[in-house]
Design a protein around this motif. Sequence first.
Motif, PDB file in Angstrom:
ATOM      1  N   LEU A   6       3.578   3.098   4.245  1.00 26.61           N
ATOM      2  CA  LEU A   6       3.501   4.039   3.011  1.00 26.61           C
ATOM      3  C   LEU A   6       4.913   3.796   2.333  1.00 26.61           C
ATOM      4  O   LEU A   6       5.271   3.536   1.236  1.00 26.61           O
ATOM      5  CB  LEU A   6       3.178   5.559   3.294  1.00 26.61           C
ATOM      6  N   LYS A   7       5.918   3.709   3.255  1.00 25.66           N
ATOM      7  CA  LYS A   7       7.516   3.562   2.577  1.00 25.66           C
ATOM      8  C   LYS A   7       7.388   2.248   2.065  1.00 25.66           C
ATOM      9  O   LYS A   7       7.997   2.100   0.842  1.00 25.66           O
ATOM     10  CB  LYS A   7       8.372   3.798   3.950  1.00 25.66           C
ATOM     11  N   CYS A   8       7.029   1.098   2.419  1.00 20.22           N
ATOM     12  CA  CYS A   8       6.824  -0.151   2.059  1.00 20.22           C
ATOM     13  C   CYS A   8       6.008  -0.171   0.677  1.00 20.22           C
ATOM     14  O   CYS A   8       6.626  -0.817  -0.289  1.00 20.22           O
ATOM     15  CB  CYS A   8       5.995  -1.076   2.912  1.00 20.22           C
ATOM     16  N   THR A   9       4.894   0.796   0.509  1.00 16.98           N
ATOM     17  CA  THR A   9       4.373   0.715  -0.869  1.00 16.98           C
ATOM     18  C   THR A   9       5.310   1.484  -1.898  1.00 16.98           C
ATOM     19  O   THR A   9       5.095   1.219  -3.037  1.00 16.98           O
ATOM     20  CB  THR A   9       3.067   1.749  -1.182  1.00 16.98           C
ATOM     21  N   GLU A  10       6.234   2.266  -1.396  1.00 16.39           N
ATOM     22  CA  GLU A  10       7.075   2.991  -2.218  1.00 16.39           C
ATOM     23  C   GLU A  10       8.085   1.945  -2.935  1.00 16.39           C
ATOM     24  O   GLU A  10       8.683   2.069  -3.803  1.00 16.39           O
ATOM     25  CB  GLU A  10       7.888   4.068  -1.641  1.00 16.39           C
ATOM     26  N   TRP A  32      -0.651  -1.544   1.565  1.00 15.83           N
ATOM     27  CA  TRP A  32      -1.632  -0.491   1.195  1.00 15.83           C
ATOM     28  C   TRP A  32      -2.926  -0.868   2.048  1.00 15.83           C
ATOM     29  O   TRP A  32      -3.403   0.180   2.606  1.00 15.83           O
ATOM     30  CB  TRP A  32      -2.186  -0.904  -0.306  1.00 15.83           C
ATOM     31  N   TYR A  33      -3.191  -2.048   2.362  1.00 17.84           N
ATOM     32  CA  TYR A  33      -4.359  -2.209   3.352  1.00 17.84           C
ATOM     33  C   TYR A  33      -4.221  -1.821   4.590  1.00 17.84           C
ATOM     34  O   TYR A  33      -5.097  -1.226   5.594  1.00 17.84           O
ATOM     35  CB  TYR A  33      -4.453  -3.934   3.320  1.00 17.84           C
ATOM     36  N   GLN A  34      -2.637  -2.098   4.967  1.00 20.95           N
ATOM     37  CA  GLN A  34      -2.321  -1.478   6.286  1.00 20.95           C
ATOM     38  C   GLN A  34      -2.256   0.086   6.473  1.00 20.95           C
ATOM     39  O   GLN A  34      -2.954   0.521   7.656  1.00 20.95           O
ATOM     40  CB  GLN A  34      -1.078  -2.002   6.789  1.00 20.95           C
ATOM     41  N   CYS A  35      -2.056   0.675   5.599  1.00 23.50           N
ATOM     42  CA  CYS A  35      -2.255   2.212   5.354  1.00 23.50           C
ATOM     43  C   CYS A  35      -3.715   2.583   5.686  1.00 23.50           C
ATOM     44  O   CYS A  35      -3.835   3.428   6.333  1.00 23.50           O
ATOM     45  CB  CYS A  35      -1.746   2.746   3.981  1.00 23.50           C
ATOM     46  N   GLY A  36      -4.618   1.779   4.877  1.00 25.35           N
ATOM     47  CA  GLY A  36      -5.898   2.084   5.109  1.00 25.35           C
ATOM     48  C   GLY A  36      -6.459   2.002   6.662  1.00 25.35           C
ATOM     49  O   GLY A  36      -7.032   2.821   7.127  1.00 25.35           O
ATOM     50  N   LEU A  37      -5.961   0.795   7.089  1.00 25.64           N
ATOM     51  CA  LEU A  37      -6.246   0.425   8.485  1.00 25.64           C
ATOM     52  C   LEU A  37      -5.686   1.312   9.526  1.00 25.64           C
ATOM     53  O   LEU A  37      -6.281   1.895  10.567  1.00 25.64           O
ATOM     54  CB  LEU A  37      -5.806  -1.007   8.734  1.00 25.64           C
ATOM     55  N   CYS A  38      -4.734   2.296   9.313  1.00 26.10           N
ATOM     56  CA  CYS A  38      -4.007   3.126  10.176  1.00 26.10           C
ATOM     57  C   CYS A  38      -5.296   4.270  10.313  1.00 26.10           C
ATOM     58  O   CYS A  38      -5.431   4.797  11.227  1.00 26.10           O
ATOM     59  CB  CYS A  38      -2.780   3.572   9.719  1.00 26.10           C
ATOM     60  N   LYS A  39      -5.568   4.785   9.279  1.00 29.90           N
ATOM     61  CA  LYS A  39      -6.714   5.773   9.092  1.00 29.90           C
ATOM     62  C   LYS A  39      -7.990   5.230   9.672  1.00 29.90           C
ATOM     63  O   LYS A  39      -8.485   6.099  10.514  1.00 29.90           O
ATOM     64  CB  LYS A  39      -7.022   6.341   7.676  1.00 29.90           C
ATOM     65  N   TYR A  40      -8.286   4.321   9.337  1.00 27.96           N
ATOM     66  CA  TYR A  40      -9.428   3.696   9.772  1.00 27.96           C
ATOM     67  C   TYR A  40      -9.808   3.470  11.245  1.00 27.96           C
ATOM     68  O   TYR A  40     -10.486   3.849  11.894  1.00 27.96           O
ATOM     69  CB  TYR A  40      -9.710   2.089   8.951  1.00 27.96           C
ATOM     70  N   ARG A  41      -8.593   2.899  11.836  1.00 26.22           N
ATOM     71  CA  ARG A  41      -8.348   2.701  13.429  1.00 26.22           C
ATOM     72  C   ARG A  41      -8.324   4.261  13.929  1.00 26.22           C
ATOM     73  O   ARG A  41      -8.868   4.453  15.148  1.00 26.22           O
ATOM     74  CB  ARG A  41      -7.227   1.927  13.831  1.00 26.22           C
ATOM     75  N   GLN A  42      -7.738   5.029  13.550  1.00 26.34           N
ATOM     76  CA  GLN A  42      -7.629   6.587  14.011  1.00 26.34           C
ATOM     77  C   GLN A  42      -9.261   7.017  14.229  1.00 26.34           C
ATOM     78  O   GLN A  42      -9.533   7.950  14.932  1.00 26.34           O
ATOM     79  CB  GLN A  42      -7.120   7.452  13.236  1.00 26.34           C
ATOM     80  N   LYS A  58       5.209  -2.895  14.508  1.00 25.33           N
ATOM     81  CA  LYS A  58       5.388  -2.749  15.917  1.00 25.33           C
ATOM     82  C   LYS A  58       4.650  -1.342  16.279  1.00 25.33           C
ATOM     83  O   LYS A  58       3.987  -1.075  17.151  1.00 25.33           O
ATOM     84  CB  LYS A  58       6.801  -2.635  16.397  1.00 25.33           C
ATOM     85  N   LEU A  59       4.740  -0.351  15.386  1.00 24.58           N
ATOM     86  CA  LEU A  59       4.196   0.935  15.618  1.00 24.58           C
ATOM     87  C   LEU A  59       2.554   0.902  15.733  1.00 24.58           C
ATOM     88  O   LEU A  59       1.944   1.156  16.597  1.00 24.58           O
ATOM     89  CB  LEU A  59       4.570   2.101  14.683  1.00 24.58           C
ATOM     90  N   ASP A  66      -0.095   7.193  13.031  1.00 25.16           N
ATOM     91  CA  ASP A  66       0.654   8.257  12.243  1.00 25.16           C
ATOM     92  C   ASP A  66       1.837   7.692  11.637  1.00 25.16           C
ATOM     93  O   ASP A  66       2.267   7.528  10.594  1.00 25.16           O
ATOM     94  CB  ASP A  66       0.816   9.400  12.786  1.00 25.16           C
ATOM     95  N   GLU A  67       2.744   7.136  12.780  1.00 25.08           N
ATOM     96  CA  GLU A  67       3.926   6.628  12.681  1.00 25.08           C
ATOM     97  C   GLU A  67       4.113   5.167  11.861  1.00 25.08           C
ATOM     98  O   GLU A  67       4.728   5.142  10.858  1.00 25.08           O
ATOM     99  CB  GLU A  67       4.860   6.550  13.724  1.00 25.08           C
ATOM    100  N   ALA A  68       3.154   4.455  12.076  1.00 27.00           N
ATOM    101  CA  ALA A  68       2.839   3.228  11.444  1.00 27.00           C
ATOM    102  C   ALA A  68       2.689   3.330   9.987  1.00 27.00           C
ATOM    103  O   ALA A  68       3.052   2.916   9.011  1.00 27.00           O
ATOM    104  CB  ALA A  68       1.952   2.311  11.930  1.00 27.00           C
ATOM    105  N   PHE A  69       1.521   4.532   9.709  1.00 27.44           N
ATOM    106  CA  PHE A  69       1.129   4.816   8.362  1.00 27.44           C
ATOM    107  C   PHE A  69       2.205   5.287   7.516  1.00 27.44           C
ATOM    108  O   PHE A  69       2.683   4.884   6.357  1.00 27.44           O
ATOM    109  CB  PHE A  69       0.150   5.884   8.358  1.00 27.44           C
TER     110      PHE A  69
END
Length: 137
Positions: A41-45, A54-64, A26-27, A34-37
């Motif tokens: 990241l908590k999901c990867t923990e 992991w892919y979505q973490c990268g995509l958050c940075k990529y979209r920024q 949703k974020l 940043d919040e979505a990331f």
Amino acid sequence: LMMPYVDEIIAKEPNIMIAQYGKAYKLFESEKYDEAFAAYLKCTEIKSDYYDAWYQCGLCKYRQALALNSTISSIKNQTEAKKALEKTKEIFGEAIPYFEKARECAPDEPMKWAFELRQCYSVTGQAAKAAEMDKLL
């Protein structure tokens, strides 16, 4: 609508994957990268081999990085424009380790991660690694 419930669940039990992932989704959808990331990241923990997180973490940075890059042409001050371009490259670079972790989780499925990884390598001046991704696509 679901966010108050998700936050309530996470407050009681932060390691419920579906709640963390739902919140992250949703974020991300709201472009709160940043919040979505942090939530992805908590999901990867919770699950270290979770490709999608992991892919979505990268995509958050990529979209920024894409969002910042889209503003550069409108910056009149050359110094400020150059700073924004450097920041864009830096953020693309920050995405790489997350896309690499996604790659480790799904090595036989390059169509899931190679495009974004190629873009990140390309922008950060890693031509050989970008060319390697081209061979996979």
